[in-house]
Design a protein around this motif. Structure first.
Motif, mmCIF file in Angstrom:
data_model
loop_
_atom_site.group_PDB
_atom_site.id
_atom_site.type_symbol
_atom_site.label_atom_id
_atom_site.label_comp_id
_atom_site.label_asym_id
_atom_site.label_seq_id
_atom_site.Cartn_x
_atom_site.Cartn_y
_atom_site.Cartn_z
ATOM 1 N N ARG A 162 0.764 -1.329 -0.048
ATOM 2 C CA ARG A 162 0.028 0.039 0.317
ATOM 3 C C ARG A 162 1.422 0.945 -0.173
ATOM 4 N N ALA A 163 0.579 2.374 -0.540
ATOM 5 C CA ALA A 163 0.904 3.669 -0.303
ATOM 6 C C ALA A 163 1.373 3.607 1.385
ATOM 7 N N LEU A 164 2.641 3.740 1.387
ATOM 8 C CA LEU A 164 3.069 4.309 2.926
ATOM 9 C C LEU A 164 3.491 6.012 3.072
ATOM 10 N N PRO A 165 3.688 6.273 4.334
ATOM 11 C CA PRO A 165 4.266 7.274 4.097
ATOM 12 C C PRO A 165 5.905 7.624 4.045
ATOM 13 N N ALA A 166 6.040 8.671 4.391
ATOM 14 C CA ALA A 166 7.800 9.063 4.528
ATOM 15 C C ALA A 166 8.524 8.196 6.160
ATOM 16 N N VAL A 167 8.733 7.107 6.402
ATOM 17 C CA VAL A 167 9.898 7.507 7.558
ATOM 18 C C VAL A 167 11.339 7.619 7.436
ATOM 19 N N GLN A 168 10.833 8.384 8.428
ATOM 20 C CA GLN A 168 12.694 8.793 8.728
ATOM 21 C C GLN A 168 13.677 8.380 9.398
ATOM 22 N N LEU A 169 13.548 7.385 11.081
ATOM 23 C CA LEU A 169 13.750 6.398 11.019
ATOM 24 C C LEU A 169 14.138 4.712 10.313
ATOM 25 N N PHE A 170 14.247 4.279 10.993
ATOM 26 C CA PHE A 170 14.799 2.810 11.263
ATOM 27 C C PHE A 170 13.353 2.527 11.608
ATOM 28 N N ILE A 171 12.715 1.617 11.075
ATOM 29 C CA ILE A 171 12.144 0.168 11.464
ATOM 30 C C ILE A 171 12.240 -0.791 11.974
#
Length: 154
Positions: free
Chosen positions: A145-154
């Motif tokens: 799906r369309a994901l938001p911009a993740v800035q850190l590390f999951i």
């Protein structure tokens, strides 16, 4: 830290505490961080696009960007919270272990907040100083799906 399950919890805590240099030091020289676009259905990072597939050098560059006071995406700074289920050892032999850890991930920046869920898969190797990450794979729930911009590390 002898138990690899404790290592996985420690790794998440380092990210949540924004101790990115200490987190990066957990990776083996040949370590990779991988977020497959197809989630658990993706067999490797080479035959299909990935959301992220980064070696230690690329991880170092991301860490340096996060620490740079001029990084526009970090005004205000992002913060994360990993909520982990207990890790389960899936395979263990000859100084290597593979673990599976379901998680919830929350990343907050300013007034915004994103929530992601999935499974972290760690391939750890035993070194003279303890465990090191050979590969950290993040299989996101509904990764296509369309994901938001993740800035850190999951």
């Amino acid at each position: 830290m002898n138990d690899p399950r404790d290592f996985v919890a420690h790794e998440a805590a380092l990210l949540d505490e924004r101790r990115f240099d200490d987190w990066l030091a957990l990776f083996a020289d040949d370590g990779h961080y991988w977020v497959p676009l197809l989630g658990a259905a993706q067999a490797d990072p080479f035959t299909h696009n990935s959301l992220a597939y980064e070696d230690r050098l690329l991880l170092q560059l991301r860490v340096e960007r996060l620490k740079n006071p001029r990084a526009h995406s970090q005004h205000p700074a992002s913060h994360s919270q990993h909520v982990l289920q207990p890790s389960r050892i899936e395979e263990e032999n000859d100084g290597e272990v593979r673990l599976r850890t379901p998680f919830l991930y929350v990343e907050a920046r300013g007034e915004g907040q994103i929530l992601l869920s999935g499974t972290a898969r760690h391939h750890l190797i035993r070194t003279s100083t303890g465990w090191s990450i050979r590969e950290k794979r993040i299989d996101l729930l509904n990764a296509t799906r369309a994901l938001p911009a993740v800035q850190l590390f999951i």
